[in-house]
Design a protein around this motif. Structure first.
Motif, mmCIF file in Angstrom:
data_model
loop_
_atom_site.group_PDB
_atom_site.id
_atom_site.type_symbol
_atom_site.label_atom_id
_atom_site.label_comp_id
_atom_site.label_asym_id
_atom_site.label_seq_id
_atom_site.Cartn_x
_atom_site.Cartn_y
_atom_site.Cartn_z
ATOM 1 N N LEU A 162 -91.668 -20.919 42.239
ATOM 2 C CA LEU A 162 -91.605 -22.066 43.220
ATOM 3 C C LEU A 162 -92.670 -21.763 44.562
ATOM 4 C CD1 LEU A 162 -87.724 -23.277 42.978
ATOM 5 C CD2 LEU A 162 -89.849 -24.080 41.800
ATOM 6 N N ASP A 163 -93.390 -21.220 43.934
ATOM 7 C CA ASP A 163 -94.299 -20.186 45.477
ATOM 8 C C ASP A 163 -93.650 -19.602 46.572
ATOM 9 O OD1 ASP A 163 -96.928 -21.154 44.333
ATOM 10 O OD2 ASP A 163 -96.802 -23.565 44.608
ATOM 11 N N ARG A 164 -92.754 -19.129 46.280
ATOM 12 C CA ARG A 164 -92.430 -18.301 47.251
ATOM 13 C C ARG A 164 -93.049 -17.251 47.632
ATOM 14 N NH1 ARG A 164 -86.215 -17.425 48.154
ATOM 15 N NH2 ARG A 164 -85.301 -19.604 47.118
ATOM 16 N N TYR A 165 -93.119 -16.953 49.364
ATOM 17 C CA TYR A 165 -93.790 -16.450 49.631
ATOM 18 C C TYR A 165 -93.603 -14.487 49.500
ATOM 19 C CZ TYR A 165 -95.836 -13.206 53.342
ATOM 20 O OH TYR A 165 -96.730 -11.377 53.701
ATOM 21 N N HIS B 83 -88.045 -15.677 69.922
ATOM 22 C CA HIS B 83 -88.288 -17.226 70.319
ATOM 23 C C HIS B 83 -88.469 -17.384 71.625
ATOM 24 C CE1 HIS B 83 -85.561 -16.019 67.447
ATOM 25 N NE2 HIS B 83 -86.567 -15.622 66.184
ATOM 26 N N THR C 276 -77.057 -20.908 62.703
ATOM 27 C CA THR C 276 -78.012 -20.216 62.290
ATOM 28 C C THR C 276 -78.770 -19.890 63.061
ATOM 29 O OG1 THR C 276 -79.310 -21.600 61.117
ATOM 30 C CG2 THR C 276 -77.521 -20.184 59.566
ATOM 31 N N LEU C 277 -77.925 -20.354 64.490
ATOM 32 C CA LEU C 277 -79.199 -20.167 65.904
ATOM 33 C C LEU C 277 -79.371 -18.478 66.405
ATOM 34 C CD1 LEU C 277 -79.793 -23.595 66.885
ATOM 35 C CD2 LEU C 277 -80.818 -22.626 65.261
ATOM 36 N N PRO C 278 -80.072 -18.275 66.274
ATOM 37 C CA PRO C 278 -80.197 -17.236 66.997
ATOM 38 C C PRO C 278 -79.984 -17.201 68.694
ATOM 39 C CG PRO C 278 -82.256 -17.597 66.243
ATOM 40 C CD PRO C 278 -81.658 -18.435 66.104
ATOM 41 N N GLN D 195 -82.418 -26.576 57.881
ATOM 42 C CA GLN D 195 -82.276 -26.145 58.939
ATOM 43 C C GLN D 195 -84.068 -25.713 58.782
ATOM 44 O OE1 GLN D 195 -82.097 -22.242 56.445
ATOM 45 N NE2 GLN D 195 -80.014 -22.010 57.561
ATOM 46 N N ILE E 191 -89.885 -21.340 62.164
ATOM 47 C CA ILE E 191 -90.966 -21.107 63.199
ATOM 48 C C ILE E 191 -91.307 -20.166 61.771
ATOM 49 C CG2 ILE E 191 -90.196 -22.261 65.192
ATOM 50 C CD1 ILE E 191 -89.876 -19.540 65.972
ATOM 51 N N TRP F 103 -102.794 -22.384 47.582
ATOM 52 C CA TRP F 103 -102.221 -21.192 48.963
ATOM 53 C C TRP F 103 -102.477 -22.277 49.781
ATOM 54 C CZ3 TRP F 103 -100.614 -16.514 48.030
ATOM 55 C CH2 TRP F 103 -100.011 -16.008 47.077
ATOM 56 N N HIS G 184 -95.784 -24.017 52.034
ATOM 57 C CA HIS G 184 -96.163 -22.239 51.648
ATOM 58 C C HIS G 184 -95.432 -21.161 51.650
ATOM 59 C CE1 HIS G 184 -97.930 -23.490 48.031
ATOM 60 N NE2 HIS G 184 -97.807 -25.268 47.967
ATOM 61 N N SER H 191 -92.874 -19.299 52.655
ATOM 62 C CA SER H 191 -91.693 -19.367 54.227
ATOM 63 C C SER H 191 -90.544 -18.205 54.509
ATOM 64 C CB SER H 191 -90.413 -19.506 51.912
ATOM 65 O OG SER H 191 -90.639 -18.583 51.135
ATOM 66 N N ASP I 21 -88.104 -17.670 60.796
ATOM 67 C CA ASP I 21 -87.084 -17.447 60.992
ATOM 68 C C ASP I 21 -86.735 -18.784 61.555
ATOM 69 O OD1 ASP I 21 -87.921 -15.069 61.709
ATOM 70 O OD2 ASP I 21 -88.046 -15.050 63.575
ATOM 71 N N VAL I 22 -85.391 -19.037 61.263
ATOM 72 C CA VAL I 22 -84.376 -20.378 61.343
ATOM 73 C C VAL I 22 -84.323 -20.316 62.748
ATOM 74 C CG1 VAL I 22 -82.832 -21.480 60.209
ATOM 75 C CG2 VAL I 22 -83.990 -19.700 59.123
ATOM 76 N N GLU J 109 -81.209 -26.449 63.461
ATOM 77 C CA GLU J 109 -80.177 -26.737 62.617
ATOM 78 C C GLU J 109 -79.483 -27.573 62.562
ATOM 79 O OE1 GLU J 109 -77.269 -22.919 62.342
ATOM 80 O OE2 GLU J 109 -76.412 -23.713 64.142
ATOM 81 N N GLN K 184 -81.542 -22.785 47.199
ATOM 82 C CA GLN K 184 -81.886 -23.128 49.018
ATOM 83 C C GLN K 184 -83.275 -23.633 47.786
ATOM 84 O OE1 GLN K 184 -80.989 -23.142 51.874
ATOM 85 N NE2 GLN K 184 -79.152 -22.698 51.100
ATOM 86 N N VAL L 95 -86.507 -24.002 50.600
ATOM 87 C CA VAL L 95 -86.901 -23.422 51.687
ATOM 88 C C VAL L 95 -88.525 -23.851 51.559
ATOM 89 C CG1 VAL L 95 -87.410 -20.616 51.881
ATOM 90 C CG2 VAL L 95 -85.327 -21.583 50.717
ATOM 91 N N ARG M 206 -86.046 -28.248 38.124
ATOM 92 C CA ARG M 206 -86.772 -27.227 38.417
ATOM 93 C C ARG M 206 -87.919 -27.942 38.915
ATOM 94 N NH1 ARG M 206 -91.593 -24.033 35.347
ATOM 95 N NH2 ARG M 206 -93.051 -24.105 36.878
ATOM 96 N N GLN N 265 -86.265 -28.748 42.714
ATOM 97 C CA GLN N 265 -85.918 -27.300 43.959
ATOM 98 C C GLN N 265 -87.363 -26.706 44.505
ATOM 99 O OE1 GLN N 265 -84.056 -24.323 42.461
ATOM 100 N NE2 GLN N 265 -83.121 -25.727 40.569
ATOM 101 N N SER N 266 -88.865 -27.619 44.320
ATOM 102 C CA SER N 266 -89.939 -26.893 45.024
ATOM 103 C C SER N 266 -90.011 -27.855 46.300
ATOM 104 C CB SER N 266 -91.114 -27.643 43.891
ATOM 105 O OG SER N 266 -92.345 -27.532 44.360
ATOM 106 N N HIS N 267 -90.350 -27.171 47.573
ATOM 107 C CA HIS N 267 -90.950 -27.572 48.408
ATOM 108 C C HIS N 267 -91.393 -28.572 48.925
ATOM 109 C CE1 HIS N 267 -93.114 -24.239 48.589
ATOM 110 N NE2 HIS N 267 -94.418 -24.993 48.865
#
Lengths: 649, 263
Positions: free
Chosen positions: A441-444, A572, A626-628, B68, B71, B91, B96, B98, B101-102, B105, B186, B188, B250, B253-255
């Motif tokens: 799913l193209d996670r980093y 932040h 979840t906010l810092p 959420q 940045i 790319w 892409h 992910s 920092d959240v 929210e 999630q 993401v 599937r 779930q893809s962003h």
């Protein structure tokens, strides 16, 4: 009190000697001695015994990531430590046998190795002639602190020979700060022969337990939900064990000098902490239990030889091999395992070779140049991923150049360039192997583990007056093209944008009478990401230290230090508070009896030793966020320690 | 002697001035703003899947929780220096990375109904100021009354419900789909590229992209509606346990099929 054995070759080079160490205020442990280094900021978010967070030259070096430290020539930064890359725990040293601390900021000399991006600090052990003999000391502190120390350094033997023992127990100023340790260190010159050279044996054993209060949400402190110096949970803490043995051999070979060192270490570190409450696991909580155990062996060699009268060749090399087992788990309130994050077996090797020339073509010019090559080899087994095994070798060459110009008997100018380096940690080489199954799913997937280089320059001047005055000015800059940080939660190597750190250091030392030294140090730093202009989180932009060191022939001695820390940028857009801290010490020796009084935080300032910006969730009755937000760890309030030392000369 | 006095004076002055002068700046929290969050159908276009079926949605609802907003911060896009012809456009797809920092929210459970009514309001998000780049949320199973669903609602007990038509070469199939995704899974890194400043007030609008506008990927890729319509009645029901469900599960779930913009 502030001296250099040889004329400095860098504007920021400094040697802090035993006399200054002996009267320094706030010298609870050897870790605290780092406070004597101008431009260093320490932050303790555990109890005494846990490695402190270090800041130097715009680097938030965490527990040692960008500051190289050696003790008696042995590197003590722990590559791949489970708690932090380059983790430093200096509490095993007994302050009474620290003979000097040599400070080399920046990575400008070829004998500065891994982690020396911000600089290198070298602790030399021994007891100077004036303090030799046998002494027994006992210290009682207002935090129900008991510390006993015995040092035996026979007068007939040289300054390197001693044996020392220390035991300490401290209830701490608040919950979660209890600490205790026992430590022994012995060094003896076994051989001192014109034929075979000299052979020094060093041995050390150390055991410590410490608390870990964690950090408090500033909003909870403000609302009175938790006291300023309180804890959310009182079961945090850990154990630190070290045993160390080293043999150092020095010999003259014709016109050259050879020095070699063989050493071995055993290290155990474990700790339990919780900084985020129930944010990750609302049921069991986020307690994290870590264990790191390592057996190390190492060898170093250096040979120096003048090629002609003004030109000296230096070649050297080193190797260290580590066998590591490490675990990281999330555990519940009874410390039962909820989830295994890491369980690794690591074999790692660090090897380096260096060569350089020192050239003094005229009385007014000193040049040093050379390069070093560093190699790091990893062999990592992931016991949680079907014993997946990954091996990797990374390396880097680093040039170093410096020049010192003597404009006259009192004035010198300096210029230096160097490339520093930081090796990746063992876990990071697994990042691409054990990535989550949803990579489709193209996670980093993260960057490739590699050695992170930094390029640094320093320009400076130093005025060394008569016995009254000396002053120095150094301007420095460090660039890191692409930072690589291993994120322990997501298990990926995060690549960060280009950073640069600019700064100025000013120091003035004044000795109006032989027994009094006044010193003012000021460090201004601007650390930013080049593209966005955003500040690098953590780095203090202003550090000021004003100190007084008094050693009067009558037996009176005293020390005072006022440290001012400017507001640090936090992630932040948040920022920390500024603070000023005054520490004092006064002592008197009459015959064989010496009394010392140390007063930490003499103004009883309410200060935040650590400030952070992250998300936590402690009260499950509140909505989860979840906010810092700002978190803090309280700095120690006013504390007093009275020490009695009896000398048997 | 004068020089010594001057130096001493300077040193003491620095100590005296720097001490109290810098010793009174308090800690500062990051700046926060509150922004309304809405759902709209602006991105709900008709599009073709990879097998040539043109899909038009009449119903698109997804049960999610805990939105959420993240940045990128100073995370480095490792591919940024490569020319686009050398590295695939995937790319270059925003979102892409992910990592990040959240810092924003909107907690709670929601039914994102992209076809029910324009401008559906979800609530007020709390956000730190900064340059945002990503949207995350968790999937869940829709409940009954708490989600405002009646007992025979096809979404009840499932994560998503779709209904619409698929057409190809004159053949038209009416389909429904119920999708189950494990609660807490999630999504993401959906694109959310806005800068939130201290004076920002424009609502944030969540969108569903049945066809990814960057790469043309369809939410219904891999589905051959003719094959699914085995009895030829022109009606297809995709339910959990089938291969077709797993295809949809599937892609859902893809962003790349989600995004958020500033209204």
């Amino acid at each position: 009190m502030v001296s250099a054995k040889r004329p400095p070759v860098l504007a920021s080079q400094r040697v802090i000697d035993a006399a200054e160490i002996a009267v320094a205020p706030r010298r609870r442990s050897a870790d605290d001695l780092l406070r004597l280094v101008p431009g260093v900021l320490l932050s303790q978010h555990g109890a005494e015994g846990k490695g402190q967070q270090l800041f130097l030259r715009g680097f938030d070096a965490a527990h040692g990531t960008d500051v190289e430290v050696t003790v008696a020539g042995i590197p003590v930064n722990e590559l791949s430590n489970i708690h932090g890359q380059g983790y430093l725990d200096l509490n095993f040293m007994i302050p009474e046998v620290v003979r000097s601390i040599s400070v080399s900021k920046g990575p400008f000399q070829i004998n500065q190795g891994n982690f020396a991006n911000a600089g290198t600090l070298r602790f030399e052990l021994g007891v100077d002639p004036a303090a030799r003999g046998t002494r027994v000391g006992y210290e009682l502190g207002s935090t129900i602190r008991h510390r006993g120390v015995v040092v035996h350094a026979p007068k007939r033997l040289g300054p390197r020979t001693f044996t020392a023992f220390e035991a300490m127990r401290d209830e701490g100023f608040a919950p979660g700060r209890r600490a205790q340790r026992v430590s022994s260190m012995s060094q003896v010159r076994l051989i001192d022969s014109p034929v075979y050279g000299s052979l020094d044996l060093l041995g050390s054993g150390y055991y410590a337990r410490f608390g870990s209060p964690g950090a408090l949400a500033a909003a909870d402190v403000a609302s009175g939900r938790v006291p300023f110096d309180g804890v959310y949970q009182d079961d945090g803490g850990g154990t630190s064990i070290r045993s160390l043995a080293s043999l150092r051999h020095q010999i003259g070979l014709g016109v050259g000098k050879l020095e070699q060192r063989l050493y071995g270490q055993f290290r155990h570190f474990d700790m339990l902490e919780n900084f985020t409450g129930y944010l990750q696991d609302p049921v069991h909580g986020d307690r994290r239990s870590q264990m790191h155990r390592v057996f190390s062996a190492g060898y170093q060699i250096e040979y120096q030889r003048p090629l002609v009268e003004t030109l000296v060749l230096t070649v050297g090399g080193s190797w260290q091999g580590d066998s590591i087992s490490q675990e990281d788990r999330r555990v519940d309130a009874r410390h039962g395992v909820v989830h295994n994050n890491w369980m690794l077996g690591v074999g790692q090797h660090q090897a380096s070779a260096r060569a350089g020339l020192r050239w003094r073509p005229t009385k007014w010019l000193h040049l040093e140049g050379g390069a070093r090559a560093d190699l790091f080899a990893y062999d990592v087994i992931d016991y949680l991923q079907d014993d997946v095994r990954e091996q990797k070798v990374v390396g880097r060459a680093s040039p170093r150049l410096l020049a010192a110009f003597r404009l006259g008997p009192r004035m010198s100018l300096f210029a230096a360039y160097g490339r520093g380096l930081r090796a990746p940690e063992a876990r990071s080489i697994l990042a691409g192997v054990t990535a989550p199954s949803d990579v489709v799913l193209d996670r980093y997937k993260g960057g490739t583990p590699r050695v992170v280089p930094s390029d640094a320059i320093e320009l400076g001047a130093r005025f060394t007056g008569t016995r009254y005055l000396s002053a120095g000015l150094a301007a420095f800059a460090t660039w890191i093209d692409r930072e690589l940080v291993f994120d322990h939660v997501s298990a990926v190597n995060l690549e960060l944008n280009q950073t640069r750190r600019l700064g100025v250091e000013i120091d003035v030392a004044l000795r109006p009478v032989p027994w009094l030294l006044l010193r003012q140090d000021l460090t201004l730093t601007q650390a930013r990401f080049v593209g966005s202009g955003a500040p690098v989180p953590g780095a203090p932009p202003l550090l000021s230290g004003s100190s007084l060191t008094l050693i009067h022939p009558s037996g009176i001695r005293a020390g005072a230090r006022l440290q001012v820390v400017g507001a640090r940028p936090l992630p932040h857009g948040a920022s920390s508070a500024t603070y000023a801290l005054l520490d004092l010490s006064v002592g008197y020796r009459h015959g064989p009896l010496q009394l010392d009084l140390q007063i930490d935080n003499a103004t009883n300032a309410r200060w935040k030793e650590g400030e952070y910006h992250f998300a936590s969730w402690w009260n499950r009755a509140d909505p989860r966020s979840t906010l810092p937000s700002l978190h803090l760890s309280a700095g120690p309030p006013l504390a007093v320690r009275l020490a009695t030392t009896l000398y048997f000369m | 002697m004068l020089g010594k006095r001057v130096t001493l004076g300077v040193m003491l002055g620095l100590g005296v001035v720097l001490g109290p002068g810098f010793g009174c700046t308090p800690s500062q929290e990051a700046q926060r703003v509150q922004l309304e969050v809405e759902v709209d159908d602006a991105a709900l276009v008709i599009g073709d899947n990879d097998l040539g079926w043109r899909v038009e949605l009449g119903t698109a609802r997804i049960a999610v929780m805990d939105l959420q907003f993240s940045i990128l911060g100073e995370g480095h896009d490792a591919s940024a220096w490569l020319p686009s012809w050398l590295i695939g456009r995937a790319w270059a797809h925003p979102g892409h990375l992910s990592g990040g920092d959240v810092t924003g929210e909107l907690g709670g459970e929601f039914i994102l109904d992209w076809t029910g009514a324009g401008g559906m309001q979800l609530g007020t998000a709390e956000m730190l100021t900064g340059v945002y780049q990503g949207l995350n949320f968790g999937f869940r199973a829709a409940a009954g009354a708490s989600d405002g669903l009646v007992v025979d609602d096809p979404l009840l007990g499932h994560t998503a419900h779709f209904a619409g038509t698929a057409s190809k070469a004159g053949q038209v199939v009416m389909f429904t789909a119920q999708v189950d995704i494990e609660a807490g899974t999630q999504m993401v890194g959906a694109p959310f590229e806005i800068e939130v400043g201290p004076t920002s007030a424009a609502p944030v609008v969540l969108q569903l992209f049945p066809v990814d506008p960057v790469e043309g990927l369809s939410l219904f890729d891999g589905l051959d509606f003719a094959a699914l319509d085995a009895d030829g009645d022109g009606l297809v029901a995709i339910v959990p346990g089938e291969d077709a469900h797993n295809f949809l599960r599937r892609t859902l779930q893809s962003h790349v099929h989600y995004g958020a913009v500033e209204r």
